[in-house]
Write an enzyme that holds these catalytic residues in place. Structure first.
Site, PDB file in Angstrom:
ATOM      1  N   MET A  81       5.784  29.489  21.353  1.00 29.71           N
ATOM      2  CA  MET A  81       5.047  28.290  20.874  1.00 29.71           C
ATOM      3  C   MET A  81       3.814  27.930  21.779  1.00 29.71           C
ATOM      4  SD  MET A  81       7.895  25.825  19.839  1.00 29.71           S
ATOM      5  CE  MET A  81       6.817  24.393  19.056  1.00 29.71           C
ATOM      6  N   HIS A  82       2.818  27.281  21.128  1.00 29.01           N
ATOM      7  CA  HIS A  82       1.651  26.614  22.216  1.00 29.01           C
ATOM      8  C   HIS A  82       0.677  27.560  22.370  1.00 29.01           C
ATOM      9  CE1 HIS A  82       4.812  23.541  22.747  1.00 29.01           C
ATOM     10  NE2 HIS A  82       5.402  24.543  23.587  1.00 29.01           N
ATOM     11  N   ASP A 240       9.658  29.477  17.877  1.00 29.52           N
ATOM     12  CA  ASP A 240      11.122  29.856  18.494  1.00 29.52           C
ATOM     13  C   ASP A 240      12.059  29.055  18.690  1.00 29.52           C
ATOM     14  OD1 ASP A 240      10.032  28.957  20.693  1.00 29.52           O
ATOM     15  OD2 ASP A 240       9.901  30.967  22.062  1.00 29.52           O
TER      16      ASP A 240
END
Ligand code: ADP
Length: 500
Positions: A81-82, A240
């Site tokens: 992520m991110h 995830d």
């Protein structure tokens, strides 16, 4: 029988799985790539590495199974992520992606937190401004790489870059978008308030889908490269954590998951968007329509046991060490361990927190230290459970995963300290498996994500809490909880200048 493809763009590598609709793993592939650290604390990856790994993974699972591309009913994506993937007006990658674990944005995240204040930040995004999130990375670029910043036209998350390559569609979905700090998590859409406050144009961001919606179809050119059929559906998928939870069946309220990996994660599905500002709990959209999830993160869970082994019993096996701990009673004869070796995230968002053994006496030997570590990690994870309970989350069953779940003793300690049954399920392929289930739901192979989980995930072991240990652990937990507030100033003194 339908066949489903799941792809997880991880930080160390990309995992590709091909399953049938009963959840049988027909083939899996893993392609690794490096993490670039051009400066201390920085973490970057060239998005093309993910694409090459995806191509290799798809080719490998098709070859291993002998299936033809046309036989794959749908593709689901998941990933770290991110991360910020930045494209210019010609859809060219502007610079290596800045990843979730990159530490450069301390000043920017502080600026966001101070400028907006906790109230607005939580009302608009549902989350704290953590340095790993996507928005602070954009602000960092605005300040430090203005020429590149001026050329940004599209911002994508890692798995959504792969979607773009597969389908020529720019799109994301709610669970991954929750980690940008730009999504209104409660309303499941981009937050106009956050975008305005940070002066980030909404035109940079792709449309947001639900995780089970078809977001595009494999293009003719991607079909030629991958061996998939042109027109194959690509569903939203999930970040995830959310996709991994689907892969473990954590899709209804009452089920919790506890990951005992290097770090520890407590994860719960909820029916409403609930937040507890300042607690260090994350509140994100889940990969099911109308569901959210809460997540608490412990930075050094398995890492604490690993540290103990490496330093106190180098070369020893985990099984040997936990065997010694099993001969010690619950409570480790008055020894407590604080697992803040890497600072902490939940329930104390405090990088300067530090670990410790409290209560050492001449009676204690290695088995006690190990037992105290297993128990201290479980107490710390229970802190996340307690925060979730304050938001009305019931903890009826705990599904344990990660390396620490191999230990029956550690699982039992979690059952006893959480006072809930602990289970282990058959699916161990994590986010890639969850992404494949989301893909199947998107094209109607399953009527819902819940049905997908019911048809594919089985409980393999179950341990009940031991009532005879409950009293010792309740006392132990109360003492454990009292320690951080008492020692906080001492810990900060130790990290700021006393001995480094
Ligand atoms: P990661 O989170 O890095 O993917 P894992 O999920 O494999 O890694 O977790 C690694 C951790 O699991 C180790 O640090 C260790 O604490 C723990 N672990 C691994 N094997 C065992 C075991 N047999 N018994 C207890 N703990 C174990």
């Amino acid at each position: 029988m339908a066949y489903l493809l799941g792809i997880d763009i991880g930080t160390s590598g990309t995992k590709t799985v091909l399953i049938d609709e009963a959840g049988r793993m027909l083939a899996s592939a893993y392609a690794e790539y490096p993490l670039a650290q051009p400066r201390p604390g920085w973490a970057e990856q060239d998005p093309d590495l993910w694409w090459q790994a995806t191509l290799a993974g798809i080719a490998e699972v098709l070859k291993k199974t002998g299936l033809r591309g046309e036989e794959v009913a749908a593709v689901g994506l998941s990933g770290q992520m991110h991360g910020a993937v930045l494209l210019d007006k010609d859809y060219q990658v502007l610079r290596p992606a800045i990843l979730w674990c990159d530490q450069r944005t301390g000043a920017e995240s502080e600026w966001i937190a101070e400028t907006l204040g906790v109230e607005k930040l939580f009302a608009w995004s549902g989350n704290p401004a953590l340095p790993g999130f996507t928005a602070p990375k954009l602000l960092w670029m605005r300040r430090h790489e203005p020429a590149l910043y001026a050329r940004i036209q599209h911002v994508l998350l890692p798995k959504d870059f792969i979607r773009w390559r597969l389908t020529a569609e720019l799109a994301t979905e709610v669970s991954d978008a929750s980690g940008t700090l730009l999504l209104d998590v409660a309303r499941r859409r981009w937050s106009p308030e956050m975008l305005a406050a940070l002066a980030i144009p909404q035109s940079w961001l792709p449309p947001v889908y639900e995780s089970i919606e078809v977001s595009g179809r494999v293009s003719v050119s991607a079909a030629a490269l991958t061996g998939l059929a042109a027109g194959t559906a690509v569903v939203g998928g999930g970040g995830d954590q959310a996709a991994g939870a689907v892969g473990a069946g954590i899709v209804q309220s009452g089920l919790l998951s506890v990951a005992l990996g290097t770090s520890g994660v407590v994860f719960a599905a909820t029916d409403e968007a609930r937040i507890l500002p300042g607690s260090g709990l994350h509140a994100f959209c889940h990969a099911l329509p109308g569901k959210w999830h809460l997540m608490g993160v412990m930075l050094a869970a398995g890492a604490s046991l690993q540290w103990l082994r490496n330093n106190m019993a180098p070369g020893d096996t985990y099984d040997n060490l936990t065997g010694r701990a099993a001969r010690v009673q619950a409570g480790a004869e008055g020894l407590l361990f604080l697992p803040y070796l890497l600072g902490e995230r939940t329930p104390y968002p405090d990088p300067a927190a530090r670990g410790g053994f409290i209560g050492l006496s001449m009676r204690h030997e290695l088995g006690h230290l190990v037992r105290a570590v297993l128990e201290g990690v479980a107490y710390g994870l229970r802190d996340s459970l307690e925060l979730m309970k304050r938001l009305g989350v019931p903890g009826a069953e705990v599904r344990v995963s990660g390396g620490g779940a191999r230990s029956a003793l550690w699982r039992q300690i979690v059952a006893d300290i959480f006072q809930a049954p602990v289970t282990v399920v058959n699916s161990s392929e994590g986010p890639a498996f969850g992404a494949a289930l989301l893909a199947g739901t998107g094209v109607g192979v399953y009527a819902s994500v819940e049905e997908a989980c019911r048809k594919t995930i089985r409980v393999e072991s179950r341990q009940e809490p031991d009532p005879s240990a409950a009293e010792a652990y309740e006392k132990g937990y109360a003492l454990y909880r009292s320690l951080y507030p008492l020692l906080r100033e001492t810990m900060h003194g130790l990290t700021s200048g006393f001995g480094g």
